[in-house]
Each structure stands twice: as structure tokens, then as C-alpha cells.
Scaffold this motif. Structure first.
Motif, PDB file in Angstrom:
ATOM      1  N   GLY A   4       0.681  -1.206  -0.047  1.00 40.79           N
ATOM      2  CA  GLY A   4       0.022  -0.012   0.160  1.00 40.79           C
ATOM      3  C   GLY A   4       0.905   1.375   0.036  1.00 40.79           C
ATOM      4  N   ILE A   5       2.028   1.029  -0.292  1.00 44.27           N
ATOM      5  CA  ILE A   5       3.053   2.136  -0.555  1.00 44.27           C
ATOM      6  C   ILE A   5       3.160   2.528  -2.016  1.00 44.27           C
ATOM      7  CG2 ILE A   5       5.232   3.320   0.257  1.00 44.27           C
ATOM      8  CD1 ILE A   5       3.367   2.915   2.454  1.00 44.27           C
ATOM      9  N   VAL A   6       2.371   3.507  -2.514  1.00 48.01           N
ATOM     10  CA  VAL A   6       2.556   4.025  -3.825  1.00 48.01           C
ATOM     11  C   VAL A   6       4.078   4.316  -4.180  1.00 48.01           C
ATOM     12  CG1 VAL A   6       1.613   5.497  -5.594  1.00 48.01           C
ATOM     13  CG2 VAL A   6       0.057   4.318  -3.961  1.00 48.01           C
ATOM     14  N   GLN A   7       4.430   3.800  -5.281  1.00 46.78           N
ATOM     15  CA  GLN A   7       5.773   3.954  -5.739  1.00 46.78           C
ATOM     16  C   GLN A   7       6.028   5.149  -6.704  1.00 46.78           C
ATOM     17  OE1 GLN A   7       8.284   0.465  -5.967  1.00 46.78           O
ATOM     18  NE2 GLN A   7       7.621  -0.461  -4.313  1.00 46.78           N
ATOM     19  N   ALA A   8       4.883   5.006  -7.504  1.00 50.44           N
ATOM     20  CA  ALA A   8       4.948   6.235  -8.564  1.00 50.44           C
ATOM     21  C   ALA A   8       3.561   6.242  -9.213  1.00 50.44           C
ATOM     22  CB  ALA A   8       5.927   5.606  -9.996  1.00 50.44           C
ATOM     23  N   LEU A   9       3.297   7.299 -10.217  1.00 48.32           N
ATOM     24  CA  LEU A   9       2.247   7.599 -10.789  1.00 48.32           C
ATOM     25  C   LEU A   9       2.261   7.163 -12.200  1.00 48.32           C
ATOM     26  CD1 LEU A   9       0.864  10.937  -9.549  1.00 48.32           C
ATOM     27  CD2 LEU A   9      -0.004   8.498  -8.680  1.00 48.32           C
ATOM     28  N   GLY A  10       1.250   6.404 -12.725  1.00 44.92           N
ATOM     29  CA  GLY A  10       1.268   5.940 -14.211  1.00 44.92           C
ATOM     30  C   GLY A  10       0.125   6.838 -14.802  1.00 44.92           C
ATOM     31  N   ARG A  11       0.154   6.831 -16.296  1.00 43.00           N
ATOM     32  CA  ARG A  11      -0.982   7.168 -17.061  1.00 43.00           C
ATOM     33  C   ARG A  11      -1.511   6.392 -17.894  1.00 43.00           C
ATOM     34  NH1 ARG A  11      -2.567  12.605 -16.935  1.00 43.00           N
ATOM     35  NH2 ARG A  11      -0.676  13.387 -15.901  1.00 43.00           N
ATOM     36  N   VAL A  12      -2.580   6.194 -18.174  1.00 42.41           N
ATOM     37  CA  VAL A  12      -3.432   5.332 -19.109  1.00 42.41           C
ATOM     38  C   VAL A  12      -3.073   5.923 -20.599  1.00 42.41           C
ATOM     39  CG1 VAL A  12      -5.348   4.355 -20.009  1.00 42.41           C
ATOM     40  CG2 VAL A  12      -5.099   4.660 -17.694  1.00 42.41           C
TER      41      VAL A  12
END
Length: 221
Positions: A4-12
């Protein structure tokens, strides 16, 4: 398994219909791609998916109809941002809590209010889901490990988000009325299941007594 520790943001980058399923192509930073391989698991907004293709700056997953029905992946579109977390590796720090990536359903963001430097998000969801929560217990919202606040009702709960979490995850983009993926604490699920079984086993009924021989003609001494 995730934490539950987000490591990065992605984009569709693109969405491809496959009968009742969907393929999602997600653009992401190199720090994520370096941890992926074909067949690897990755959490997208808390939903565990399998990597089916990789290239220089994207990966692809195949979301089946049930996943699209239960989670928000059925509503994502080109350009949407997603919280990303690759699967936990041996020796990786467990910074949040045990997260399976098996989303239980969605809840609705009901309100946002400032609490000092933090913001309280209040949610409403199904009673059978909310009953799995306890104050100060763990919960995963869109893949983010959070702590349940003290204001816990039959169908409502709240969490507190610090500025860092709002900045590095998509939760900072969420507006009232949005649907959020939720996964309750797996340890709590096992406890509820165990207690439910004990209650059922301990329930007496006329039928159960009859099967045990009580109530037969002549009775028992």
C-alpha cells in the motif's frame, strides 16, 4: 503481495476492448519498469494485475470482466492517472500493511474537510464491507495504505490524508462523488470468518437437537 505504499504514478496511454475484457496500456517511470517483467504482478489503483507486455516506457495488463465490474478499472480512460506499486520482493521494506490487491469493492467519497495540516476524507460504502473496519485499523484506498479514523458508522468511515500523500498519489485529485477502490485488512477478514463459523456452530435449533437425538419418543436420560 503489496504494502500500500505507492511508488509512482502512471498514466493510461490507451484502452483496448477485448470482448467483455479490457487491455490497458500504462505509461510509467523507468523506476517502475525496471522492477517489471512479463508475468509480474503490479497494483493499479490497488488492483492486482499481470503484466502481459512491456516496451520502452509502457506496460500492458489484461483486466477481465469481473475486475472491471468490481473495481474502477472498468471506468478508466485514456489520460487518467493511476497509483502504481510493483509486487513486494524478498527483503523489501513493509512500509504499510499486508495488501493482496484483491479489491473488495468501491466506496463513495462523501466529503473533504481540513483538519490542521491534513484533510479528512469521509466515505460511504456497503454495510457488509464497512463492518470489517475498526478505528485505527488498516485500509487500502486506490492502492494507498491508510488508517481508519475514529468516526466509524455502519456504512461510513473516514481517513486522514497528510499533504505528502495528497501530492504523490491520485487521492489528491479525487472529488466528492468519486468511486474509490477499497480493500479491507486481510487479517480482519480471517478473524470475522472465524468468529462467524463459531457463531454458526454454537447456534441451537429444534432441527439440530432432533438430529442429535433429543426430542425422540421416550427422550433421553
Amino acid at each position: 503481495m503489496f504494502t500500500g505504499i505507492v511508488q509512482a504514478l502512471g498514466r493510461v496511454r490507451s484502452v483496448h476492448a477485448q470482448a467483455q475484457d479490457r487491455d490497458l496500456v500504462v505509461q510509467c517511470p523507468t523506476v517502475i519498469l525496471e522492477k517489471l517483467s512479463l508475468g509480474a504482478s503490479i497494483a493499479l489503483d490497488g488492483v492486482c494485475q499481470t503484466v502481459t507486455a512491456l516496451d520502452a516506457d509502457t506496460f500492458r495488463v489484461h483486466a477481465i470482466a469481473e475486475t472491471l465490474r468490481v473495481t474502477t478499472l472498468g471506468r478508466v480512460s485514456e489520460g487518467d492517472r493511476l497509483n502504481l506499486e510493483p509486487a513486494l520482493g524478498a527483503g523489501d521494506p513493509l512500509g504499510g500493511h499486508f495488501v493482496q490487491g484483491h479489491v473488495d469493492g468501491t466506496v463513495t467519497l462523501q466529503g473533504k474537510s481540513a483538519r490542521g495540516d491534513s484533510i479528512a476524507y469521509s466515505f460511504r460504502g456497503p454495510e457488509d464491507l464497512v463492518r470489517q473496519l475498526v478505528p485505527k485499523g488498516s485500509i487500502t484506498l486506490d492502492g494507498v495504505s491508510l488508517t481508519v479514523g475514529p468516526d466509524l458508522g455502519q456504512t461510513s468511515f473516514e481517513v486522514f490524508l497528510i499533504p505528502h500523500t495528497l501530492q504523490v498519489t491520485t487521492l489528491g485529485d479525487r472529488e466528492v462523488g468519486d468511486q474509490i477502490n477499497v480493500e479491507t485488512d486481510v487479517l480482519g477478514k480471517y478473524i470475522l470468518r472465524y468468529l462467524s463459523g463459531r457463531e454458526q456452530a454454537g447456534t441451537l435449533s429444534a432441527e439440530a437437537l432432533h438430529r442429535a437425538g433429543f426430542g425422540d419418543e421416550g427422550g433421553r436420560e
